[in-house]
Design an enzyme around this catalytic site. Structure first.
Site, PDB file in Angstrom:
ATOM      1  N   CYS A 193       0.840  -1.209   0.000  1.00 57.07           N
ATOM      2  CA  CYS A 193       0.000   0.000   0.000  1.00 57.07           C
ATOM      3  C   CYS A 193       0.872   1.255   0.000  1.00 57.07           C
ATOM      4  O   CYS A 193       0.657   2.185  -0.778  1.00 57.07           O
ATOM      5  CB  CYS A 193      -0.926  -0.025   1.219  1.00 57.07           C
ATOM      6  N   CYS A 194       1.919   1.284   0.865  1.00 61.00           N
ATOM      7  CA  CYS A 194       2.830   2.440   0.919  1.00 61.00           C
ATOM      8  C   CYS A 194       3.546   2.633  -0.412  1.00 61.00           C
ATOM      9  O   CYS A 194       3.741   3.758  -0.863  1.00 61.00           O
ATOM     10  CB  CYS A 194       3.870   2.257   2.029  1.00 61.00           C
TER      11      CYS A 194
ATOM     12  N   CYS B  49      -0.813   8.652   7.278  1.00 59.14           N
ATOM     13  CA  CYS B  49      -2.195   8.357   6.896  1.00 59.14           C
ATOM     14  C   CYS B  49      -3.027   8.082   8.152  1.00 59.14           C
ATOM     15  O   CYS B  49      -2.533   7.511   9.128  1.00 59.14           O
ATOM     16  CB  CYS B  49      -2.226   7.138   5.990  1.00 59.14           C
TER      17      CYS B  49
ATOM     18  N   CYS C 253      -3.213   4.599   9.789  1.00 60.14           N
ATOM     19  CA  CYS C 253      -1.901   4.064  10.180  1.00 60.14           C
ATOM     20  C   CYS C 253      -1.171   4.952  11.183  1.00 60.14           C
ATOM     21  O   CYS C 253       0.033   4.805  11.393  1.00 60.14           O
ATOM     22  CB  CYS C 253      -1.036   3.860   8.944  1.00 60.14           C
TER      23      CYS C 253
ATOM     24  N   CYS D 270       7.888   3.905   5.625  1.00 58.98           N
ATOM     25  CA  CYS D 270       7.015   3.580   4.497  1.00 58.98           C
ATOM     26  C   CYS D 270       7.812   3.148   3.277  1.00 58.98           C
ATOM     27  O   CYS D 270       7.255   2.746   2.276  1.00 58.98           O
ATOM     28  CB  CYS D 270       6.129   4.776   4.155  1.00 58.98           C
TER      29      CYS D 270
HETATM   30  S1  SF4 Z   1       0.589   4.697   5.672  1.00 58.18           S
HETATM   31 FE1  SF4 Z   1      -1.052   3.143   5.610  1.00 58.18          FE
HETATM   32  S2  SF4 Z   1      -2.722   3.958   4.302  1.00 58.18           S
HETATM   33 FE2  SF4 Z   1      -0.855   5.208   4.004  1.00 58.18          FE
HETATM   34  S3  SF4 Z   1       0.097   4.376   2.230  1.00 58.18           S
HETATM   35 FE3  SF4 Z   1       1.050   3.347   3.957  1.00 58.18          FE
HETATM   36  S4  SF4 Z   1      -0.167   1.503   4.409  1.00 58.18           S
HETATM   37 FE4  SF4 Z   1      -1.336   2.798   2.969  1.00 58.18          FE
END
Ligand code: SF4
Length: 237
Positions: free
Chosen positions: A117-118, A200, A203, A228
């Protein structure tokens, strides 16, 4: 490159962040970019940069999962400095496929999912933003975490193929806040609610007073290297 960066690190070891920024912006006209998360450290740098050269590219990564307060900070910052922070979004189709296959809150399921996701929401747009630039300015500090304690002022980022500069690497949290107050820098009000590090919304959580600032990020992970991916691939050679 290695020797050049070592020389610069020696030359600017005792320099003020404003001197470092002044040097970089003069040496790389139109080729230096600053990525801001709109957190306290980055707000300090925005203030300094806006006083030197408002023309520099300042950008932020909108992952689509930010706090409302972060957008508010973005607006306030643009207004105060009369700038227009560029907003980079992830590829919509890639996000749709990820969410369809892995779920909207996939990051809680595994470290792999979280990194996926990151990578998609942050790293890929970051690469796009820095394409064609020579220098990337960041607000990271050595004190923030174990993964950042060996950061140098000038470094070579192998993956992004860019010189990375962190003008306030030696600053303490207290110095950051002293600067913010002295210069009336706008900041994210979540900092007043126990969020030293803001990413985010799903998170990030508040931490107790005295707790490491990075503990509020991906708190469900049992890892010392909670990043991240943006600041994990730097080499000094
Ligand atoms: S911090 Fe969480 S929501 Fe944001 S990009 Fe990374 S995994 Fe995805």
């Amino acid at each position: 490159m290695k020797q050049k960066l070592e020389d610069l690190n020696k030359k600017f070891r005792e320099a003020r962040p404003e001197e470092v920024l002044g040097f970089v912006l003069k040496e790389h006209p139109g080729k230096a970019a600053f990525s801001t998360s709109l957190g306290s450290e980055d707000q300090v740098l925005t203030d300094m940069i806006a006083k030197i050269d408002k023309g520099i590219k300042i950008f932020t990564l909108d992952t689509g999962r930010q706090f409302y307060e972060t957008y508010d900070t973005l607006d306030k910052t643009n207004g105060k400095y009369d700038i227009n922070i560029e907003i980079l979004f992830p590829d919509a189709q890639e996000v749709e496929i990820m969410v369809k296959e892995k779920g909207i809150n996939l990051f809680y399921d595994s470290i792999e999912n979280r990194r996926f996701c990151c990578n998609l929401r942050k790293l890929k747009p970051l690469k796009r933003a820095l394409k064609g630039y020579e220098v990337w300015i960041t607000g990271i500090r050595r004190e923030q975490s174990v993964t950042r304690k060996n950061v140098e002022l000038f470094e070579w980022d192998e993956e992004l193929q860019i010189v990375k500069i962190s003008p306030i690497i030696n600053w303490s949290e207290k110095e950051v806040w002293n600067y913010i107050r002295a210069h009336k820098v706008p900041y994210n009000i979540l900092h007043d609610k126990g969020y030293p590090s803001i990413g985010c919304a799903p998170c990030t959580r508040a931490v107790e007073k005295g707790e490491n600032s990075r503990n509020g990020r991906w708190w469900w992970e049992n890892s010392d290297t909670k990043e991240c991916g943006i600041h994990l691939h730097v080499k000094t050679s």
